[in-house]
Design a protein around this motif. Structure first.
Motif, PDB file in Angstrom:
ATOM      1  N   ILE A  63       0.842  -1.199   0.000  1.00 12.70           N
ATOM      2  CA  ILE A  63       0.000   0.000   0.000  1.00 12.70           C
ATOM      3  C   ILE A  63       0.878   1.251   0.000  1.00 12.70           C
ATOM      4  O   ILE A  63       1.772   1.395   0.836  1.00 12.70           O
ATOM      5  N   GLU A  64       0.620   2.147  -0.921  1.00  9.64           N
ATOM      6  CA  GLU A  64       1.406   3.381  -1.000  1.00  9.64           C
ATOM      7  C   GLU A  64       0.772   4.455  -0.119  1.00  9.64           C
ATOM      8  O   GLU A  64      -0.441   4.673  -0.159  1.00  9.64           O
ATOM      9  N   THR A  65       1.595   5.110   0.681  1.00  7.86           N
ATOM     10  CA  THR A  65       1.125   6.195   1.553  1.00  7.86           C
ATOM     11  C   THR A  65       2.062   7.389   1.403  1.00  7.86           C
ATOM     12  O   THR A  65       3.229   7.239   1.041  1.00  7.86           O
ATOM     13  N   SER A  66       1.542   8.564   1.705  1.00  8.73           N
ATOM     14  CA  SER A  66       2.395   9.751   1.696  1.00  8.73           C
ATOM     15  C   SER A  66       3.222   9.816   2.978  1.00  8.73           C
ATOM     16  O   SER A  66       4.268  10.453   3.029  1.00  8.73           O
ATOM     17  N   THR A  67       2.756   9.131   4.018  1.00  7.94           N
ATOM     18  CA  THR A  67       3.446   9.101   5.310  1.00  7.94           C
ATOM     19  C   THR A  67       4.492   8.003   5.336  1.00  7.94           C
ATOM     20  O   THR A  67       4.221   6.861   4.960  1.00  7.94           O
ATOM     21  N   GLN A  68       5.718   8.356   5.761  1.00 14.23           N
ATOM     22  CA  GLN A  68       6.751   7.351   6.000  1.00 14.23           C
ATOM     23  C   GLN A  68       6.530   6.758   7.388  1.00 14.23           C
ATOM     24  O   GLN A  68       6.301   7.501   8.343  1.00 14.23           O
ATOM     25  N   VAL A  69       6.606   5.443   7.506  1.00 19.12           N
ATOM     26  CA  VAL A  69       6.428   4.778   8.797  1.00 19.12           C
ATOM     27  C   VAL A  69       7.751   4.130   9.207  1.00 19.12           C
ATOM     28  O   VAL A  69       8.322   3.339   8.452  1.00 19.12           O
ATOM     29  N   LEU A  70       8.239   4.490  10.382  1.00 23.20           N
ATOM     30  CA  LEU A  70       9.494   3.942  10.895  1.00 23.20           C
ATOM     31  C   LEU A  70       9.231   3.280  12.244  1.00 23.20           C
ATOM     32  O   LEU A  70       8.699   3.917  13.157  1.00 23.20           O
ATOM     33  N   ILE A  71       9.590   1.997  12.371  1.00 22.44           N
ATOM     34  CA  ILE A  71       9.353   1.260  13.612  1.00 22.44           C
ATOM     35  C   ILE A  71      10.684   0.883  14.248  1.00 22.44           C
ATOM     36  O   ILE A  71      11.536   0.263  13.609  1.00 22.44           O
ATOM     37  N   LEU A  72      10.865   1.281  15.504  1.00 26.04           N
ATOM     38  CA  LEU A  72      12.005   0.804  16.284  1.00 26.04           C
ATOM     39  C   LEU A  72      11.570  -0.497  16.945  1.00 26.04           C
ATOM     40  O   LEU A  72      10.700  -0.506  17.810  1.00 26.04           O
ATOM     41  N   HIS A  73      12.191  -1.591  16.529  1.00 26.30           N
ATOM     42  CA  HIS A  73      11.780  -2.935  16.924  1.00 26.30           C
ATOM     43  C   HIS A  73      12.731  -3.439  18.003  1.00 26.30           C
ATOM     44  O   HIS A  73      13.929  -3.614  17.761  1.00 26.30           O
ATOM     45  N   HIS A  74      12.227  -3.638  19.220  1.00 25.96           N
ATOM     46  CA  HIS A  74      13.084  -4.124  20.306  1.00 25.96           C
ATOM     47  C   HIS A  74      13.631  -5.506  19.951  1.00 25.96           C
ATOM     48  O   HIS A  74      12.910  -6.332  19.389  1.00 25.96           O
ATOM     49  N   PRO A  75      14.909  -5.788  20.256  1.00 29.75           N
ATOM     50  CA  PRO A  75      15.500  -7.087  19.903  1.00 29.75           C
ATOM     51  C   PRO A  75      14.705  -8.286  20.407  1.00 29.75           C
ATOM     52  O   PRO A  75      14.620  -9.301  19.718  1.00 29.75           O
ATOM     53  N   HIS A  76      14.120  -8.187  21.602  1.00 27.62           N
ATOM     54  CA  HIS A  76      13.322  -9.298  22.122  1.00 27.62           C
ATOM     55  C   HIS A  76      12.036  -9.479  21.315  1.00 27.62           C
ATOM     56  O   HIS A  76      11.633 -10.592  21.017  1.00 27.62           O
ATOM     57  N   GLU A  77      11.392  -8.376  20.983  1.00 26.83           N
ATOM     58  CA  GLU A  77      10.138  -8.438  20.230  1.00 26.83           C
ATOM     59  C   GLU A  77      10.364  -8.941  18.809  1.00 26.83           C
ATOM     60  O   GLU A  77       9.477  -9.544  18.202  1.00 26.83           O
ATOM     61  N   MET A 213       0.577  -2.690  14.816  1.00 26.12           N
ATOM     62  CA  MET A 213      -0.076  -2.588  13.509  1.00 26.12           C
ATOM     63  C   MET A 213      -1.376  -1.804  13.607  1.00 26.12           C
ATOM     64  O   MET A 213      -1.678  -0.957  12.764  1.00 26.12           O
ATOM     65  N   GLU A 214      -2.165  -2.087  14.638  1.00 23.38           N
ATOM     66  CA  GLU A 214      -3.433  -1.375  14.779  1.00 23.38           C
ATOM     67  C   GLU A 214      -3.195   0.090  15.131  1.00 23.38           C
ATOM     68  O   GLU A 214      -3.901   0.982  14.649  1.00 23.38           O
ATOM     69  N   ALA A 215      -2.189   0.360  15.957  1.00 24.19           N
ATOM     70  CA  ALA A 215      -1.882   1.749  16.317  1.00 24.19           C
ATOM     71  C   ALA A 215      -1.495   2.559  15.087  1.00 24.19           C
ATOM     72  O   ALA A 215      -1.979   3.678  14.882  1.00 24.19           O
ATOM     73  N   VAL A 216      -0.631   1.985  14.246  1.00 27.22           N
ATOM     74  CA  VAL A 216      -0.219   2.667  13.011  1.00 27.22           C
ATOM     75  C   VAL A 216      -1.421   2.857  12.091  1.00 27.22           C
ATOM     76  O   VAL A 216      -1.588   3.918  11.471  1.00 27.22           O
ATOM     77  N   ALA A 217      -2.269   1.830  12.012  1.00 25.15           N
ATOM     78  CA  ALA A 217      -3.457   1.925  11.151  1.00 25.15           C
ATOM     79  C   ALA A 217      -4.366   3.072  11.591  1.00 25.15           C
ATOM     80  O   ALA A 217      -4.906   3.809  10.758  1.00 25.15           O
ATOM     81  N   ARG A 218      -4.535   3.234  12.896  1.00 24.12           N
ATOM     82  CA  ARG A 218      -5.403   4.310  13.406  1.00 24.12           C
ATOM     83  C   ARG A 218      -4.864   5.690  13.047  1.00 24.12           C
ATOM     84  O   ARG A 218      -5.623   6.605  12.697  1.00 24.12           O
ATOM     85  N   VAL A 219      -3.542   5.850  13.141  1.00 22.14           N
ATOM     86  CA  VAL A 219      -2.961   7.150  12.825  1.00 22.14           C
ATOM     87  C   VAL A 219      -3.026   7.424  11.321  1.00 22.14           C
ATOM     88  O   VAL A 219      -3.331   8.540  10.893  1.00 22.14           O
ATOM     89  N   LEU A 220      -2.757   6.399  10.501  1.00 21.17           N
ATOM     90  CA  LEU A 220      -2.829   6.589   9.052  1.00 21.17           C
ATOM     91  C   LEU A 220      -4.243   6.915   8.609  1.00 21.17           C
ATOM     92  O   LEU A 220      -4.446   7.615   7.599  1.00 21.17           O
TER      93      LEU A 220
END
Length: 278
Positions: A63-77, A213-220
């Motif tokens: 899916i193409e968006t105008s917003t760039q999404v950057l996730i800091l992924h904890h090593p354990h997660e 994923m749901e948090a990002v979806a709500r903001v987008l």
């Protein structure tokens, strides 16, 4: 996991690394089963065991968006089988993730540009650090000097790890004039599941906690012109993951005696963080 959730729940050039930081840019490919060390057949496209493969719901073209999404992924997660970050990077064309414990100069070319891009980061407000409610966001007000690009930053880890990542990253974020955004989590109510009305796969400390994923979806949904459609597609993928995974997990029933104790412990930790900042 974004802990509103970042259970709170953004792979490129490799600058100086910290904590074995890794970078990836995920693009869907034709699934070909590959054996895992345990002998299970793994889909090479979504990297999930074949019985819970999600290729049938992942978009053919990201899916193409105008917003760039950057996730800091904890090593354990990053090693957790229910992490939704891999699904995000496969579903959104402009979503990237980096594994680490804090944001810093050199960790992402996206944040190292000069001048820095307009950015927002997801985490609940505290008494010492206010946050803008997602419902009050206005993409045009957030971008500077007529810029059209906006960077959305999320932290994917347990609540404890997400707090640590945000605290360690906050000085860097403030130097980039990033705005803190929240989803309006109610910390006074005991936590439930990814979907309060559906299956319990991962317990969360507060009511209203959602996956990254749901948090990002709500903001987008708020930021993108076709936000309702983008949110619907992402939530559809997440629902299918929950449905498939539920067949292989034992439901997690709430423990009344532990919920109150856990809630009080979480509040004390938030208050301790606030006191350290004063």
């Amino acid at each position: 996991m974004f802990q509103t959730n970042f259970d709170v729940e953004l792979h490129c050039m490799a600058p100086e690394r910290e904590d074995d930081a890794t970078y990836h840019l995920s693009v869907a490919t034709s699934p070909e089963p590959q054996p895992s060390p345990s002998g299970r057949s793994i889909c090479s496209s979504c990297c999930r065991p074949n019985p819970v493969c999600l290729c049938h719901v992942l978009p053919t073209h990201p899916i193409e968006t105008s917003t760039q999404v950057l996730i800091l992924h904890h090593p354990h997660e990053a090693h957790h089988k229910l992490s939704t970050t891999p699904l995000l990077t496969r579903s959104l064309l402009r979503a990237t993730s980096v594994t680490g414990r804090r944001l810093r100069p050199g960790i992402s070319p996206l944040l190292d540009r000069s001048p820095p891009p307009s950015a927002i980061y997801l985490f609940p407000a505290t008494s010492s650090t206010p946050a803008v409610d997602v419902s009050d966001l206005n993409a045009q007000d957030l971008t500077r000097n007529g810029e059209r690009e906006l960077v959305l930053i999320a932290f994917d880890g347990t609540w404890k790890h997400a707090r640590e990542m945000v605290k360690a990253s906050e000085e860097f974020l403030q130097s980039r004039f990033a705005v803190r955004v929240c989803l309006g989590v109610d910390e006074s109510v005991s936590g439930g599941s990814i979907y309060d009305s559906e299956l319990i796969l991962r317990k969360e400390p507060f009511s209203g906690c959602v996956s990254t994923m749901e948090a990002v979806a709500r903001v987008l949904r708020v930021l993108e012109p076709n936000g309702v459609e983008v949110e619907s597609m992402l939530i559809g993928i997440l629902r299918e993951m929950v449905r498939l995974q539920a067949g292989f997990l034992k439901p997690m029933n709430p423990r009344p005696k532990l919920l109150k104790k856990s809630k009080e412990k979480e509040k004390r930790m938030f208050e301790k963080d606030d006191n350290l900042k004063v």
